[in-house]
Scaffold this motif. Sequence first.
Motif, PDB file in Angstrom:
ATOM      1  N   LEU A  19       0.817  -1.215   0.000  1.00 13.35           N
ATOM      2  CA  LEU A  19       0.000   0.000   0.000  1.00 13.35           C
ATOM      3  C   LEU A  19       0.850   1.264   0.000  1.00 13.35           C
TER       4      LEU A  19
ATOM      5  N   GLY B  18       0.529   7.791   6.993  1.00 17.23           N
ATOM      6  CA  GLY B  18       0.530   6.377   7.325  1.00 17.23           C
ATOM      7  C   GLY B  18      -0.887   5.896   7.620  1.00 17.23           C
ATOM      8  N   LEU B  19      -1.013   4.569   7.826  1.00 27.67           N
ATOM      9  CA  LEU B  19      -2.332   4.003   8.124  1.00 27.67           C
ATOM     10  C   LEU B  19      -2.415   3.482   9.556  1.00 27.67           C
ATOM     11  N   SER B  20      -1.352   3.665  10.343  1.00 26.87           N
ATOM     12  CA  SER B  20      -1.381   3.176  11.728  1.00 26.87           C
ATOM     13  C   SER B  20      -2.122   4.132  12.645  1.00 26.87           C
ATOM     14  N   ASP B  21      -1.876   5.413  12.486  1.00 24.35           N
ATOM     15  CA  ASP B  21      -2.570   6.414  13.295  1.00 24.35           C
ATOM     16  C   ASP B  21      -3.992   6.597  12.759  1.00 24.35           C
ATOM     17  N   HIS B  45      -0.890   6.544   1.453  1.00 24.59           N
ATOM     18  CA  HIS B  45      -0.706   7.316   2.677  1.00 24.59           C
ATOM     19  C   HIS B  45       0.668   7.058   3.261  1.00 24.59           C
TER      20      HIS B  45
ATOM     21  N   ILE C  43     -10.681   3.236  10.610  1.00 23.54           N
ATOM     22  CA  ILE C  43     -10.009   4.209  11.484  1.00 23.54           C
ATOM     23  C   ILE C  43      -8.552   3.799  11.633  1.00 23.54           C
ATOM     24  N   SER C  44      -8.313   2.598  12.093  1.00 25.27           N
ATOM     25  CA  SER C  44      -6.965   2.021  12.069  1.00 25.27           C
ATOM     26  C   SER C  44      -7.104   0.527  12.294  1.00 25.27           C
ATOM     27  N   ASP C  46      -4.064  -0.993  12.781  1.00 26.31           N
ATOM     28  CA  ASP C  46      -2.693  -1.204  13.220  1.00 26.31           C
ATOM     29  C   ASP C  46      -2.527  -0.931  14.702  1.00 26.31           C
ATOM     30  N   PHE C  58      -7.918   5.622  20.180  1.00 25.04           N
ATOM     31  CA  PHE C  58      -8.269   5.879  18.779  1.00 25.04           C
ATOM     32  C   PHE C  58      -9.780   6.088  18.620  1.00 25.04           C
ATOM     33  N   HIS C 187       0.126   7.817  23.308  1.00 27.15           N
ATOM     34  CA  HIS C 187       0.319   7.313  21.944  1.00 27.15           C
ATOM     35  C   HIS C 187       1.474   8.061  21.307  1.00 27.15           C
ATOM     36  N   ASP C 189       2.758   8.953  17.519  1.00 28.51           N
ATOM     37  CA  ASP C 189       2.300   8.808  16.145  1.00 28.51           C
ATOM     38  C   ASP C 189       3.466   8.618  15.177  1.00 28.51           C
ATOM     39  N   ARG C 190       3.142   8.481  13.894  1.00 32.60           N
ATOM     40  CA  ARG C 190       4.128   8.196  12.867  1.00 32.60           C
ATOM     41  C   ARG C 190       5.256   9.230  12.811  1.00 32.60           C
TER      42      ARG C 190
END
Lengths: 270, 270, 270
Positions: A19, B18-21, B45, C43-44, C46, C58, C187, C189-190
């Motif tokens: 992705l 990203g797709l984690s957050d 993303h 939403i996530s 991960d 989240f 948390h 984040d990226r």
Amino acid sequence: MKKETPPPRTIGLITDFGLSDPYVGQMRAVLARKAPGCLVVDISHDVAPFNVAQAAFFLAASYEHFPADAVILAVVDPGVGTDRAIVGLEVDGRMLIAPDNGLLALAQKNAWAASIRAFDLSAAMDAPNRVSHTFHGRDVLAPLAAWLALGGKPGELGREIDPETLVSLPWSHPDIRPGRACGHVLHIDRFGNCVLNLEAGSLGVPTGLRLTVPAGGGLTYARTYGDMPEGGPGLLEGSQGFLELAVNQRSAAKQFGLSMGDAIELAWEA
Amino acid sequence: MKKETPPPRTIGLITDFGLSDPYVGQMRAVLARKAPGCLVVDISHDVAPFNVAQAAFFLAASYEHFPADAVILAVVDPGVGTDRAIVGLEVDGRMLIAPDNGLLALAQKNAWAASIRAFDLSAAMDAPNRVSHTFHGRDVLAPLAAWLALGGKPGELGREIDPETLVSLPWSHPDIRPGRACGHVLHIDRFGNCVLNLEAGSLGVPTGLRLTVPAGGGLTYARTYGDMPEGGPGLLEGSQGFLELAVNQRSAAKQFGLSMGDAIELAWEA
Amino acid sequence: MKKETPPPRTIGLITDFGLSDPYVGQMRAVLARKAPGCLVVDISHDVAPFNVAQAAFFLAASYEHFPADAVILAVVDPGVGTDRAIVGLEVDGRMLIAPDNGLLALAQKNAWAASIRAFDLSAAMDAPNRVSHTFHGRDVLAPLAAWLALGGKPGELGREIDPETLVSLPWSHPDIRPGRACGHVLHIDRFGNCVLNLEAGSLGVPTGLRLTVPAGGGLTYARTYGDMPEGGPGLLEGSQGFLELAVNQRSAAKQFGLSMGDAIELAWEA
């Protein structure tokens, strides 16, 4: 080629594109353009690069959850741009399409399907519009999926073929005897659960169960993760239709040092 | 600001979130709320954090695959909350919107577009509703994309500007001469293919092709991956509109030790 | 159980399944089958495996961005297949559903909701169709979300319960006094921004701000990333409703050596 519009169908996708690159997005953009109104559902785009067997497992384990008239497209395609065929497999109404390299092999062997038909759809490569030589997922297969999702009949595009002629996988079948089963690890999931190529239920409800290859000691035959003793390993009927080696809230793959494709042997009281 | 409802448009997304957050999910939630019925298509993303040039490449390579009236939103936004502008670029009917930091530069230089118009849409930041200072992707740009997708006219929100005034990228143009081309690696994809900043076709069909920087030896000029000798490297016209260094089923990036941005030089018989 | 069809609702998803395995795709396939026409927003997926607190954050930070009648499903479910309950929380019209293990705890404590109701929806596990013991996300919760999204009333499936009886999180509340606040990292984040369990605005606008645990020196209290000095750290009101430690275009987590869950202490001129 457009018909009286039937209600929009769902299109499923499996690829090894990841992705991060814009490849999947470009496929979905083509689907948005050519099949507006259709819902696109990603099964996974994180198949290991070129790993046809893993994608074939994902496809076989997933297609039955889709709507009964879904079109599902699998693209793991090391032979893109060469003369490999493009094929379709109609399994109980759902249409699976892929390059003919083994991707459909597990779904095709699916014992409980009432109806299986196969089609050579290579004619989709003869489209008049611009087609790249390196990205048929976007330029050939996505438009084909869109056309089928809008009601196109596979028999109008290509001839029906014998499903047995599809390229098969070098699939090692499990060896199950009373008290002993040899197989291999089909897939390791995010949680470290090891999916085996042993169908759920194929061992009955074994007692005195042990993992003998690799040497692993006793296993609880459990109904679910929470039924296994804390940190102790177990074997259970997984959600993908196969038996799974698992450790409650830990990684069975790490605990037993297993990788995808590794041989395993189970023993129990016969 | 609502019009007689035209059919819902597709909204494309590129970010470095990203797709984690939960950030992309929150943007899509806003789009679901403000533009119900519109289809949202993720391009990527996973742009490297703050890498405007990579996102600009993804955008330029992807927008033409979208429906002719799509709205595409790119958010790589190190200047969020400062006074950077928000701009829109209408390219042959598709509307690209982004912070004005170079994200639209490659799409704007796109030679084959028949019509290009630009708009200053910074007024979107004056929305009466709660706007965070750190997440304009969700609080400003997603609502703006929704408004445009529902038929809002950019000229009603902001004034038309000269496309040449958009922030450009510090883009090093390739140097192509008879028998020699210098460029750099624009992007390395999941398979290790190295996309170069040399447009597809810009070298003709060279013979005696070699990679001279970094020292790499002979290259097959190939039509597709499968046409290259096993393990041997090649150069081909990739699906993203640029030439690619590739090795069949292996990573060209690893084989040549290349990273994104690295300089390359090709030589051939002139 | 089907009603006069109301317009399709949006279904949000949070899981710890990742996107590599086909699990999320199978959940979405079930939603496509059982709730055709509904929009599904990720939403996530991960969330760290089994990390209920992260998913709860989240969910609490995201649900309010969804349409006012959305159904949001959270699945982090180490107790799958055991006798843990399935619960629903109706927060100002939006319906949040999850296994009863703390996933709804932060949303439930949400101070600014006008109306909160809770329901025991465990009866969804009694579905007549085939239900796995290890994947209730696909086999129980997705069908439940589809049924609610199509207009099913939670009170028809299960009894209303006191929201205070939902399983709560072992949540360490921040300790805020004049000139000093102790909390922890909720948390990372990226981008390396550290979201703290200190609500936005809870410190006022402090002057002479310092990070004292871990020893970190002065912090700019900033409105947005671009307002912080190059490479210098700051504290700002993040987009998720909490204060964030951040460094402009760099990772605050790396700069301060912080991990999720770590304790922090801030001091300022009281």
